[in-house]
Write an enzyme that holds these catalytic residues in place. Sequence first.
Site, short mmCIF file in Angstrom:
data_model
loop_
_atom_site.label_atom_id
_atom_site.label_comp_id
_atom_site.label_asym_id
_atom_site.label_seq_id
_atom_site.Cartn_x
_atom_site.Cartn_y
_atom_site.Cartn_z
N CYS A 160 7.79 4.42 -0.58
CA CYS A 160 6.90 3.24 -0.56
C CYS A 160 7.09 2.52 -1.89
CB CYS A 160 5.46 3.65 -0.36
SG CYS A 160 5.16 4.79 1.02
N ALA A 161 8.20 1.83 -2.06
CA ALA A 161 8.67 1.50 -3.40
C ALA A 161 8.08 0.25 -4.03
CB ALA A 161 10.20 1.38 -3.39
N GLY B 80 7.88 -1.54 -7.43
CA GLY B 80 9.01 -0.92 -8.11
C GLY B 80 8.68 -0.05 -9.30
N GLY B 81 7.41 0.06 -9.66
CA GLY B 81 7.06 0.83 -10.86
C GLY B 81 7.46 2.28 -10.80
N LYS B 82 7.15 2.97 -9.69
CA LYS B 82 7.51 4.39 -9.58
C LYS B 82 9.02 4.55 -9.51
CE LYS B 82 3.26 5.97 -9.44
NZ LYS B 82 2.54 4.68 -9.40
N GLU C 97 11.00 0.11 1.35
CA GLU C 97 9.74 -0.61 1.51
C GLU C 97 9.62 -1.05 2.96
OE1 GLU C 97 6.36 -1.97 1.63
OE2 GLU C 97 6.95 -1.11 -0.31
N ASP D 64 10.63 1.99 8.50
CA ASP D 64 9.47 2.85 8.68
C ASP D 64 9.84 4.24 8.15
OD1 ASP D 64 6.75 3.31 10.20
OD2 ASP D 64 8.05 4.97 10.74
N ASP E 127 4.30 7.14 -3.27
CA ASP E 127 3.16 6.48 -3.91
C ASP E 127 2.46 5.73 -2.78
OD1 ASP E 127 1.52 5.68 -6.06
OD2 ASP E 127 2.58 3.77 -6.17
N CYS F 273 -3.56 5.40 -6.08
CA CYS F 273 -4.34 4.74 -7.13
C CYS F 273 -5.78 4.58 -6.65
CB CYS F 273 -3.73 3.40 -7.50
SG CYS F 273 -3.66 2.19 -6.16
#
Length: 332
Positions: free
Chosen positions: A112-113, A116-118, A135, A162, A180, A233
């Site tokens: 689940c990119a 892009g932080g992770k 994504e 998916d 994430d 989060c």
Amino acid sequence: MVKPSRLALNYAERLFEAAAERERFLAALFVPQPLPPAILWRQDPPTPSPFPVLPPLPWQPPWVSRLAVGTRAGQHPLHQAGAYYCLDSSSVFAAVPLLSLPPSPKLVIDVCAAPGGKSLLAWRALKPNYLLCNEAIPKRLGMLISNLKRCRVHPVGVTCCDSADLAATLPQTAEVVIVDAPCSGQSLLAKSQTAEGCFHPLTLRHNQRRQKRILAAAAALVRPQGWLLYSTCTFSREENEEVAKWFSAKYPQFIPQTVPQLAAYRSHLSELPCYRLWPQQQEGAGAFTILWQHQGEGEPTPIPELSNWLCWQATTDAVEAADLSAASADNP
């Protein structure tokens, strides 16, 4: 001051037994204070720093800097040059378990990119032979690809699948898989943002079902002896500890791992070694993280040819590195 809803008050009671801690938690969400921004340096941070830097947190890697409140790092020329990525410290916290993994894995998949932080954290921490950023929502691909391009991440590919289709295509191929997960986003409140319905039971149950489905697919991607990182989060037990408990029971070959760097942040809501950053700690807006290792038997699957189903890829660093030594001290 925004008055907490009855749902929020009830939820705080489920998270904390002590009234004082409940009050601190609710104050952090409904009377939020500015949080220090953070930046992830693509290379070693320049000396001297172009920004006012705060003392590092115990779990903070050396290539992340926490900046003074009010620093506008996103407006500095080094940002446009791709020298760093702006993020909340909570994102760094959630990725800390990656720091203990063996370097240079052949394949890392971020399920689940976007934005892009992770993915950047995994690329910077592990230096994988190949990073695959997936994504599932097409409208989020633009921001993901833009950030990967700007920060010159390579070798990397982007897919729009998916999670179940991704697992069917790449079963047991990746040493490291990151989820994430989409969530109710309760930590947005600590950033003075909105998160409609984030405490409603229907919202929590919907997200929990989605998270379980994504995690089940992600488990199929992990090769034997590989690693699976799950993070959110949000603060709800339904989306965090309860999902982790469900996964550990359903997939006993995945063994939860302790993370010594986060020992002081271990969740009081589970017997599993999972970790929480609470907004009242003022180290970030909030996060949950847990790491499993696949200790089952079996042979890993060879990585197939990926180019035919990638949306975008970068195989070499086609852009010259930013000249960090030329950075100015401030850029309003």
